[in-house]
Write a protein that holds these residues in place. Structure first.
Motif, PDB file in Angstrom:
ATOM      1  N   THR A   1       1.188 100.650 109.170  1.00 48.72           N
ATOM      2  CA  THR A   1       2.493 101.052 108.410  1.00 48.72           C
ATOM      3  C   THR A   1       2.768 100.278 107.176  1.00 48.72           C
ATOM      4  OG1 THR A   1       3.843 100.069 110.318  1.00 48.72           O
ATOM      5  CG2 THR A   1       3.042 102.398 110.552  1.00 48.72           C
ATOM      6  N   HIS A   2       2.746  98.902 107.418  1.00 48.73           N
ATOM      7  CA  HIS A   2       3.089  97.708 106.253  1.00 48.73           C
ATOM      8  C   HIS A   2       2.359  97.947 105.418  1.00 48.73           C
ATOM      9  CE1 HIS A   2       6.065  96.727 109.497  1.00 48.73           C
ATOM     10  NE2 HIS A   2       6.752  96.312 108.639  1.00 48.73           N
ATOM     11  N   LEU A   3       0.938  98.285 105.524  1.00 50.57           N
ATOM     12  CA  LEU A   3       0.097  98.365 104.366  1.00 50.57           C
ATOM     13  C   LEU A   3       0.488  99.511 103.545  1.00 50.57           C
ATOM     14  CD1 LEU A   3      -3.929  98.093 104.661  1.00 50.57           C
ATOM     15  CD2 LEU A   3      -2.807  99.636 103.392  1.00 50.57           C
ATOM     16  N   VAL A   4       0.585 100.740 104.356  1.00 48.65           N
ATOM     17  CA  VAL A   4       1.090 101.895 103.585  1.00 48.65           C
ATOM     18  C   VAL A   4       2.179 101.456 102.501  1.00 48.65           C
ATOM     19  CG1 VAL A   4       1.773 104.500 103.671  1.00 48.65           C
ATOM     20  CG2 VAL A   4      -0.186 103.586 104.923  1.00 48.65           C
ATOM     21  N   LEU A   5       3.438 101.219 103.314  1.00 46.70           N
ATOM     22  CA  LEU A   5       4.374 100.877 102.682  1.00 46.70           C
ATOM     23  C   LEU A   5       4.370  99.788 101.393  1.00 46.70           C
ATOM     24  CD1 LEU A   5       7.507 101.648 103.072  1.00 46.70           C
ATOM     25  CD2 LEU A   5       7.864  99.193 104.287  1.00 46.70           C
TER      26      LEU A   5
ATOM     27  N   PHE B   1      -4.751 103.096  99.993  1.00 45.34           N
ATOM     28  CA  PHE B   1      -3.725 103.594 100.610  1.00 45.34           C
ATOM     29  C   PHE B   1      -4.284 104.596 101.475  1.00 45.34           C
ATOM     30  CE2 PHE B   1      -0.239 106.521  99.825  1.00 45.34           C
ATOM     31  CZ  PHE B   1       1.062 105.748  99.962  1.00 45.34           C
ATOM     32  N   GLY B   2      -5.245 104.772 101.541  1.00 50.97           N
ATOM     33  CA  GLY B   2      -5.761 106.063 102.152  1.00 50.97           C
ATOM     34  C   GLY B   2      -6.911 105.652 103.327  1.00 50.97           C
ATOM     35  N   LEU B   3      -8.123 105.474 103.099  1.00 48.09           N
ATOM     36  CA  LEU B   3      -9.078 104.949 103.793  1.00 48.09           C
ATOM     37  C   LEU B   3      -8.969 103.693 104.972  1.00 48.09           C
ATOM     38  CD1 LEU B   3     -12.408 105.715 101.920  1.00 48.09           C
ATOM     39  CD2 LEU B   3     -11.406 107.117 103.601  1.00 48.09           C
ATOM     40  N   LEU B   4      -8.374 102.912 104.260  1.00 51.21           N
ATOM     41  CA  LEU B   4      -8.007 101.685 105.160  1.00 51.21           C
ATOM     42  C   LEU B   4      -7.226 102.044 106.106  1.00 51.21           C
ATOM     43  CD1 LEU B   4      -8.831  98.576 105.766  1.00 51.21           C
ATOM     44  CD2 LEU B   4      -7.121  97.998 103.763  1.00 51.21           C
ATOM     45  N   PRO B   5      -5.842 102.689 105.979  1.00 52.19           N
ATOM     46  CA  PRO B   5      -4.892 102.850 106.779  1.00 52.19           C
ATOM     47  C   PRO B   5      -5.498 103.792 107.902  1.00 52.19           C
ATOM     48  CG  PRO B   5      -3.813 103.153 104.849  1.00 52.19           C
ATOM     49  CD  PRO B   5      -5.264 102.711 104.432  1.00 52.19           C
TER      50      PRO B   5
END
Length: 450
Positions: A251-255, A415-419
């Motif tokens: 979630t913090h990666l996405v943020l 923003f997409g695959l890694l999360p």
């Protein structure tokens, strides 16, 4: 495990709201640095991505030791004084560190600016832990059951979401929006710090009222290394912590990726606020729904569903601009619905583990918040590594640079695959947690009355 004779009826709404208010201030600290600090370093202070990621990661490393130690002090305070109030009041100094985080002196750029931010971040993390650990130990200190613990954390989640939403929307605007300046970041830090202080003080008062209405008898221990060892030996707690580390990191990666995705993938920096709103706002509506689902199917099943939904939404974001803006915003909203469940459910499961285990609430909570802090550091760091691997070019405020195609691809995949991949790991780890059925059955005769 606590029995029915140790539990109380539903907690009164007034003290619940007071307790939840503390999360309004905490939400600012959780959200704004995660949303803007990496971007502030790379695109305003001209710090290279790898150094910016390091400046955010290293201060969080100290949390692995600081949070359990604060948890121990928290249990000492509880045993000696009957409450955890002094640590909470110390934590109320956090707004000062928050303001300092963005008040980088005008002459500093590059590595010196990164050093300033890192030092302020260390101080802020310590003060945040001083507030967060005793705050989150509160549910385990009360004579309440399985469902009532979820209800208590649902109040907290709604107010936390409000803090995340308001600060996530206001912070980019207060910095100057598309024309953000160093002065704008300083102004934002001061204004939000004032609101943080007021909310955190209300939270301290709310906790005192809850303890007067439903405090459990003192457990008679003061934490320490033995309590820490017991918490780490607790198999159920270990799996819950491992899963939450993966969730928090994701979630913090996405943020951290939101401003980059808005500017470089969607081509409109102003969409940062739209994406933040789509990510956070659903929680205001769906948190009561997650509460109902948890009561009907159990917290564990509900949490697995939230994790799966998050992974699916992240995969849609990996498609990027060809999917169309409405679809991408809808995908972010799916992440937001899942995020609400991933905030409510794990936090209400920790008191279940504490009450079933040794009961060293501060020590357990210290380990838990250290895990959350670690995820908050690993997420932006992982995204910074994606940027660095893609050859992202840092810049100062007002400069315009052309990013290479590899950097644009890194922004999208990060923003997409890694999360999506990280959340699938969280789901697999979460399946190893098996306490939920026993905790639910033990408290069901009383919990069903709520």
């Amino acid at each position: 495990m606590s029995g029915p004779d140790q539990q109380t009826a539903a907690l009164p709404r007034g003290p619940l709201l007071g307790f939840a208010a503390g999360s309004l201030g905490m939400g600012v600290w959780v959200t704004v640095p995660g949303l803007l600090l990496l971007y502030f370093l790379t695109d305003v202070l001209a710090v290279t991505p790898w150094l910016a990621g390091l400046a955010l990661l290293l201060p969080k490393v100290a949390d692995v030791l600081l949070h359990p130690w604060i948890g121990h002090r928290c249990d000492v305070e509880q045993a000696r004084r009957g409450d955890r109030r002094r640590l909470l009041l110390l934590g109320c100094v956090l707004p000062v560190a928050f303001a300092a985080l963005f008040a980088v002196p005008g002459g500093l750029t590059g590595a010196p600016a990164a050093a300033w931010v890192a030092v302020a971040f260390v101080a802020g993390n310590l003060l945040f832990a001083a507030y967060q650990v005793p705050y989150l130990a509160t549910p385990a200190d009360l004579r309440i059951g399985y469902d009532e613990r979820t209800r208590l954390m649902a109040f907290r989640m709604v107010v936390l979401t409000l803090g995340i939403l308001v600060s996530g929307l206001l912070a980019p605007l207060l910095t100057g929006g598309d024309t953000a300046t160093r002065g704008g970041y300083q102004r934002m830090g001061v204004l939000l710090a004032v609101g943080m202080l007021a909310a955190m003080l209300v939270g301290v008062a709310g906790i005192a009222r809850l303890r007067r209405s439903a405090a459990a008898p003192a457990a008679g221990h003061t934490g320490g290394w033995r309590a820490l060892a017991a918490a780490l030996r607790d198999r159920q707690f270990r799996w819950l912590v491992a899963a939450y580390l993966a969730m928090s990191t994701t979630t913090h990666l996405v943020l951290a990726g939101v401003p980059y995705y808005a500017e470089y993938e969607l081509g409109r920096p102003g969409l940062t606020t739209v994406l933040v709103a789509a990510f956070v706002a659903p929680a205001l509506l769906v948190t009561p729904g997650w509460l109902v689902v948890a009561r009907r199917f159990g917290k564990q099943r509900a949490l697995l569903a939230a994790q799966g939904a998050f992974a699916v939404g992240a995969l849609v974001l990996a498609v990027g601009r060809p999917a169309g803006l409405p679809v991408l915003i809808a995908a972010v909203a799916v992440l937001g619905v899942a995020f609400a469940g991933m905030q409510l459910l794990p936090f209400s499961m920790v008191p279940d583990v504490i009450r079933a285990g040794t009961g060293a609430a501060g020590t357990y909570t210290g380990v838990w918040t250290a895990t959350e802090a670690t995820g908050a550091a690993l997420g932006p760091w992982a995204y910074a590594l994606c940027l660095a691997a893609g050859g992202f070019v840092a810049s100062a405020a007002g400069e315009s640079v052309v990013q290479p195609d590899s950097a644009l691809a890194a922004i999208r995949w990060g923003f997409g695959l890694l999360p999506a991949a990280a959340m699938l790991v969280a789901l697999l780890l979460q399946r190893r947690y098996t306490l939920d059925g026993a905790a639910r059955a033990a408290d069901r005769p009383v919990g069903a009355a709520h």
